[in-house]
Design an enzyme around this catalytic site. Structure first.
Site, PDB file in Angstrom:
ATOM      1  N   HIS A 306      70.267 -35.406  56.091  1.00  0.00           N
ATOM      2  CA  HIS A 306      69.130 -35.091  56.958  1.00  0.00           C
ATOM      3  C   HIS A 306      68.269 -36.351  57.076  1.00  0.00           C
ATOM      4  CE1 HIS A 306      66.110 -32.139  58.577  1.00  0.00           C
ATOM      5  NE2 HIS A 306      65.303 -33.133  58.282  1.00  0.00           N
ATOM      6  N   HIS A 349      60.261 -33.190  48.946  1.00  0.00           N
ATOM      7  CA  HIS A 349      59.811 -34.574  48.885  1.00  0.00           C
ATOM      8  C   HIS A 349      58.304 -34.654  48.682  1.00  0.00           C
ATOM      9  CE1 HIS A 349      58.962 -33.542  53.082  1.00  0.00           C
ATOM     10  NE2 HIS A 349      58.243 -34.631  53.206  1.00  0.00           N
ATOM     11  N   GLU A 355      50.559 -35.128  55.684  1.00  0.00           N
ATOM     12  CA  GLU A 355      51.228 -34.438  56.783  1.00  0.00           C
ATOM     13  C   GLU A 355      50.478 -33.159  57.154  1.00  0.00           C
ATOM     14  OE1 GLU A 355      55.162 -33.654  55.436  1.00  0.00           O
ATOM     15  OE2 GLU A 355      55.652 -35.752  55.061  1.00  0.00           O
ATOM     16  N   HIS A 379      49.992 -30.945  53.778  1.00  0.00           N
ATOM     17  CA  HIS A 379      50.553 -31.458  52.535  1.00  0.00           C
ATOM     18  C   HIS A 379      50.034 -32.885  52.381  1.00  0.00           C
ATOM     19  CE1 HIS A 379      53.682 -28.421  53.867  1.00  0.00           C
ATOM     20  NE2 HIS A 379      53.150 -27.912  52.777  1.00  0.00           N
ATOM     21  N   HIS A 385      56.371 -30.954  48.442  1.00  0.00           N
ATOM     22  CA  HIS A 385      56.527 -29.792  49.316  1.00  0.00           C
ATOM     23  C   HIS A 385      57.971 -29.749  49.793  1.00  0.00           C
ATOM     24  CE1 HIS A 385      55.110 -33.234  51.667  1.00  0.00           C
ATOM     25  NE2 HIS A 385      55.788 -32.767  52.701  1.00  0.00           N
TER      26      HIS A 385
END
Length: 453
Positions: A306, A349, A355, A379, A385
């Site tokens: 990803h 991560h 964010e 976050h 998170h």
């Protein structure tokens, strides 16, 4: 309450060729447009006398000596010079609109937070009175950082105008339609579109279809630009041709009017006797713009793993530190998932960026429950998170055939600065107190057995 806009009284230029009536295509282009024939001087910026008795005036969006590839300015040919559009100022209070630095000692910003949609109020709210600041970051006085807001708008601004000397505004509608009648033309905006209103540009906001709710990123720093594509090449992501800048439009109307100015985090208003939207012609590259998010072409992994969310960046505002943004605007929209032997949702991560996410519509793949359209999450920097148990188990055990994520559109305002919650975000907005518990039932799977998955 839903106060609909009256048809705007602006005289608009003839439409350019193409399906987008009233707009010119391109991002950062040097445009020229006139609402009356011959109003735009040719071959020079400041003739001794302008046609129609207009005044020539420059609006500078960068320092005069900024490098040519960053230098932005627009020449306006207007009925009155803008010195006539302000008078003596009186300080006013817009208590829900906050600017950084704004650190409330009674609010804890350290944590993972999520909110349900902020509900509409019973009272009529305009673009100014309906702004609700959720977070602030950086310092408006040193022109670094940002603020994030929710707007709740049910009433049009009547003989009232606004400009921010502090910031450019990135507007992300979630419901309802708004009209931004600006000095340089008219932008009509609906969900799945965004708009950027530059620092210093005068405008009013009218309700076309309400109630209207959406998200705003207030950028104190260097203005938004398209990200460098690097090895991706010349195509995909957000393409310049899909950005639309309005053609010239003007009002020649005498009426008692109010202009509100945001300056150094404070609000002041001034009274004038006419509409300030009186630019008959203009040319330059400092102008408002809209963009249809449905034209964003995602790029992603087609074999395994990803990619970092930066691959979905629509716009970026640089910080002066190479590769580290003051703000990134990132879009998660419909796309194919095809990676093999891969955990496809965003992985667990923590990172140096803060964010703030918002859901425009649909279901976000890492949080199938709780992150609803109109909702937000935060976050902050270096706080871990990732997927909840349902998303983790589903993705870990899924049959990895090609799958298309459909009917989904979320975004992220990401900044290198910590985002501090306002009292409104912490105490009045519908905070999900149990959000932190979404990871509680994640299980320990390790037992020391080799090869166990």
């Amino acid at each position: 309450m839903n106060t609909q806009a009256k048809p705007h009284s602006l005289t608009t230029a003839a439409s350019p060729v193409g399906p987008h009536q009233g707009y010119m295509p391109g991002f950062g282009n040097d445009f020229e447009t006139e609402a009356l024939p011959g109003a735009l001087p040719q071959g020079m910026n400041s003739p001794q006398k302008c046609n129609y008795g207009l005044y020539g005036e420059q609006l500078s969006g960068t320092a005069f000596t900024a490098p040519s590839h960053q230098n932005e300015r627009t020449w306006c040919y207007r009925i009155r010079p803008s010195v006539k559009h302000t008078h003596r100022f009186a300080k006013i209070d817009l208590p829900y609109w906050k600017s950084a630095p704004h650190i409330d000692p009674d609010v804890i910003s350290l944590g993972q937070y999520r909110w349900d949609p902020v509900p509409h109020a019973d009272e009529p709210l305009t673009w100014l009175t309906g702004m609700r600041t959720m977070t602030t970051a950086g310092d408006v006085n040193t022109q670094v950082g940002m603020a994030s807001h929710i707007y709740l708008v049910t009433a049009s601004m009547q003989d009232a105008y606004f400009f921010s000397a502090d910031s450019e505004l990135l507007i992300v509608p979630q419901e309802g339609r708004l009209r931004f009648a600006t000095e340089l033309g008219v932008i009509d905006l609906e969900p799945q579109e965004i708009a950027i209103i530059p620092r210093g540009l005068v405008y009013r906001v009218e309700v076309l279809d309400g109630p209207a709710r959406g998200f705003v990123c207030e950028n104190y720093g260097q203005k938004f630009d398209l990200p460098g594509r690097g090895p991706i090449g010349a195509n995909c992501m957000a393409n310049r041709r899909d950005f639309k800048t309005p053609v010239a439009a003007f009002e020649d109307r005498d009426a008692p009017s109010t202009v509100t100015v945001k300056w150094a985090g404070q609000f002041h208003e001034t009274k004038i006797g006419h509409s300030p939207l009186d630019v008959v012609a203009w040319h330059g590259n400092y102008a408002p713009v809209k963009y249809d998010l449905r034209t964003y072409c995602p790029v992603g992994s087609i074999l395994f793993d990803h990619p970092d969310p930066s691959i979905f960046t629509v716009l970026t505002a640089p910080s002066g530190v190479e590769g580290t943004a003051n703000i990134d605007f990132v879009l998660f929209r419909d796309r194919w998932m095809v990676a093999e032997d891969t955990f496809r949702p965003p992985w667990y991560h923590k990172n140096v960026m803060s964010e703030l996410m918002g859901n425009i519509y649909g279901i976000y793949d890492a949080k199938p429950k709780g992150f609803v359209p109109g909702g937000m999450s935060l976050h902050n920097m270096m706080l871990p998170h990732g997927p909840d148990k349902t998303a983790f188990e589903g993705a870990s055990n899924a049959d990895l055939s090609a799958e298309k994520l459909e009917d989904t559109m979320s975004f992220m305002f990401e900044t290198r600065f910590p985002q501090h919650l306002t009292a409104f975000a912490a105490k009045e907005a519908p905070l999900q107190d149990d959000y932190i518990d979404c990871w509680t039932d994640l299980e320990k799977k390790f037992d020391g057995t080799p090869g166990k998955k």
